[in-house]
Scaffold this active site. Structure first.
Site, PDB file in Angstrom:
ATOM      1  N   GLY A  24      37.222 -17.854   3.159  1.00 39.89           N
ATOM      2  CA  GLY A  24      38.351 -17.354   2.361  1.00 39.89           C
ATOM      3  C   GLY A  24      38.056 -17.155   0.883  1.00 39.89           C
ATOM      4  CG  ASP A  90      33.731 -12.830  -3.021  1.00 44.10           C
ATOM      5  OD1 ASP A  90      33.614 -13.872  -2.377  1.00 44.10           O
ATOM      6  OD2 ASP A  90      33.788 -11.698  -2.496  1.00 44.10           O
TER       7      ASP A  90
HETATM    8  N1  LIG Z   1      44.690 -19.013   3.600  1.00 42.93           N
HETATM    9  C1  LIG Z   1      44.388 -18.200   4.614  1.00 42.93           C
HETATM   10  N2  LIG Z   1      45.105 -18.253   5.759  1.00 42.93           N
HETATM   11  C2  LIG Z   1      44.820 -17.451   6.783  1.00 42.93           C
HETATM   12  N3  LIG Z   1      43.851 -16.539   6.777  1.00 42.93           N
HETATM   13  C3  LIG Z   1      43.102 -16.430   5.661  1.00 42.93           C
HETATM   14  C4  LIG Z   1      43.323 -17.255   4.517  1.00 42.93           C
HETATM   15  N4  LIG Z   1      42.408 -16.922   3.568  1.00 42.93           N
HETATM   16  C5  LIG Z   1      41.655 -15.934   4.100  1.00 42.93           C
HETATM   17  N5  LIG Z   1      42.078 -15.634   5.343  1.00 42.93           N
HETATM   18  C6  LIG Z   1      41.531 -14.613   6.264  1.00 42.93           C
HETATM   19  O1  LIG Z   1      40.249 -15.059   6.692  1.00 42.93           O
HETATM   20  C7  LIG Z   1      39.331 -13.962   6.759  1.00 42.93           C
HETATM   21  C8  LIG Z   1      38.145 -14.271   5.857  1.00 42.93           C
HETATM   22  O2  LIG Z   1      38.604 -14.324   4.492  1.00 42.93           O
HETATM   23  P1  LIG Z   1      37.719 -13.780   3.297  1.00 42.93           P
HETATM   24  O3  LIG Z   1      37.277 -12.378   3.562  1.00 42.93           O
HETATM   25  O4  LIG Z   1      38.481 -14.041   2.046  1.00 42.93           O
HETATM   26  O5  LIG Z   1      36.461 -14.763   3.442  1.00 42.93           O
HETATM   27  P2  LIG Z   1      35.128 -14.832   2.605  1.00 42.93           P
HETATM   28  O6  LIG Z   1      34.811 -16.262   2.446  1.00 42.93           O
HETATM   29  O7  LIG Z   1      35.243 -14.023   1.361  1.00 42.93           O
HETATM   30  O8  LIG Z   1      34.075 -14.158   3.570  1.00 42.93           O
HETATM   31  P3  LIG Z   1      32.550 -13.691   3.262  1.00 42.93           P
HETATM   32  O9  LIG Z   1      31.754 -14.936   3.200  1.00 42.93           O
HETATM   33  O10 LIG Z   1      32.167 -12.867   4.420  1.00 42.93           O
HETATM   34  O11 LIG Z   1      32.553 -12.921   1.993  1.00 42.93           O
HETATM   35  C9  LIG Z   1      40.112 -12.722   6.343  1.00 42.93           C
HETATM   36  O12 LIG Z   1      40.554 -12.067   7.513  1.00 42.93           O
HETATM   37  C10 LIG Z   1      41.276 -13.286   5.535  1.00 42.93           C
HETATM   38  O13 LIG Z   1      42.404 -12.439   5.594  1.00 42.93           O
END
Ligand SMILES: Nc1ncnc2c1ncn2[C@@H]1O[C@H](COP(=O)(O)OP(=O)(O)OP(=O)(O)O)[C@@H](O)[C@H]1O
Ligand SMILES: Nc1ncnc2c1ncn2[C@H]1C[C@H](O)[C@@H](CO)O1
Length: 222
Positions: A24, A90
């Site tokens: 996330g 990020d």
């Molecule tokens: N608090 C939350 N509750 C539910 N779903 C979430 C939450 N935060 C993020 N998500 C969902 O989880 C998925 C992954 O989130 P995100 O893309 O922000 O992860 P990331 O850590 O940036 O991934 P990566 O490492 O690939 O860059 C997305 O589909 C997002 O909508």
């Protein structure tokens, strides 16, 4: 009063969000930047020319991908500091070497000589007194099951084809890595304790913790 002042967060802070794939980070980056009126530094996935190829064949493309990520993140690091801070980032540059490159080398999907070349370049660029470190690294953690659920829900094709064991290995490595990380101050947040998607009121709870942590570790800001 704006939320930055309310929680004592300096306008020029640089905060990086770390954590395993799908935990996330991008969602948190966007939310915190909006709340604080900060700029964002996102990891670009769609325009990455190696990512698809890498997921198709780790051994063939791991070195190319690491060099690409290093260049991209270094440029972003430079941009953030040239602006004078005020950024949410990020994913940190430290994860590239501490998690990804190391994991692929140890699992045999990155050639040891390539790994040496990569780490010597990384160290020469990043591990120097001249490299400006972030004021805070927010580490997002959660259970493997909930993170895999998020990867599946997001549905990037290349990640769906990747065996679950890859995410499992990464999850374990992240726990070891953060326990030993000392590149900058760390604030750990568990995704079960804060849900910025379903409970927008949680954002201020996080800002409160960021403000307290930055005050406590202000010595790093020199
Ligand atoms: N608090 C939350 N509750 C539910 N779903 C979430 C939450 N935060 C993020 N998500 C969902 O989880 C998925 C992954 O989130 P995100 O893309 O922000 O992860 P990331 O850590 O940036 O991934 P990566 O490492 O690939 O860059 C997305 O589909 C997002 O909508
Ligand atoms: N240094 C890296 N080495 C290998 N893979 C990496 C690296 N950084 C990000 N990723 C991958 C994980 C996600 O699929 C996607 C978006 O974070 O990019």
């Amino acid at each position: 009063m704006n939320l930055r002042d309310k929680y004592g967060i300096p306008h020029d802070a640089v905060i990086t969000i770390a954590g395993t794939v799908g935990v996330g980070k991008s969602t948190m980056t966007k939310t915190l930047a909006e709340a604080l009126d900060f700029k964002t530094s996102f990891e670009k996935v769609d325009t990455n020319p190696y990512l698809d190829r890498f997921y198709d064949d780790f051994s063939k493309w791991s070195f190319h991908l690491q060099i690409y990520f290093l260049a991209e993140r270094f440029k972003e690091q430079k941009r953030m500091f040239e602006y004078g801070g005020g950024f949410i980032q990020d994913r940190s540059i430290y994860e590239d070497t501490g998690i990804f490159a190391r994991m692929h080398k140890e699992k045999g999907t990155m050639d040891p000589v390539d790994y040496e070349t990569y780490t010597s370049l990384f160290d020469a660029m990043v591990m120097t007194p001249y490299f400006p470190h972030p004021d805070l690294l927010i580490y997002l953690e959660g259970s493997l099951e909930s993170i895999i659920g998020r990867i599946q829900e997001r549905g990037r094709p290349m990640e769906q084809q990747t065996p679950i064991t890859y995410w499992e290995e990464m999850h374990g490595r992240y726990e070891d890595w953060i326990d030993n990380f000392n590149g900058c101050p760390v604030l750990r947040l568990n995704i079960n304790d804060y849900d910025i998607v379903k409970r927008p009121e949680d954002v201020e709870k996080i800002l409160d913790r960021i403000g307290s942590h930055l005050t406590k570790t202000a010595v790093y800001r020199g």
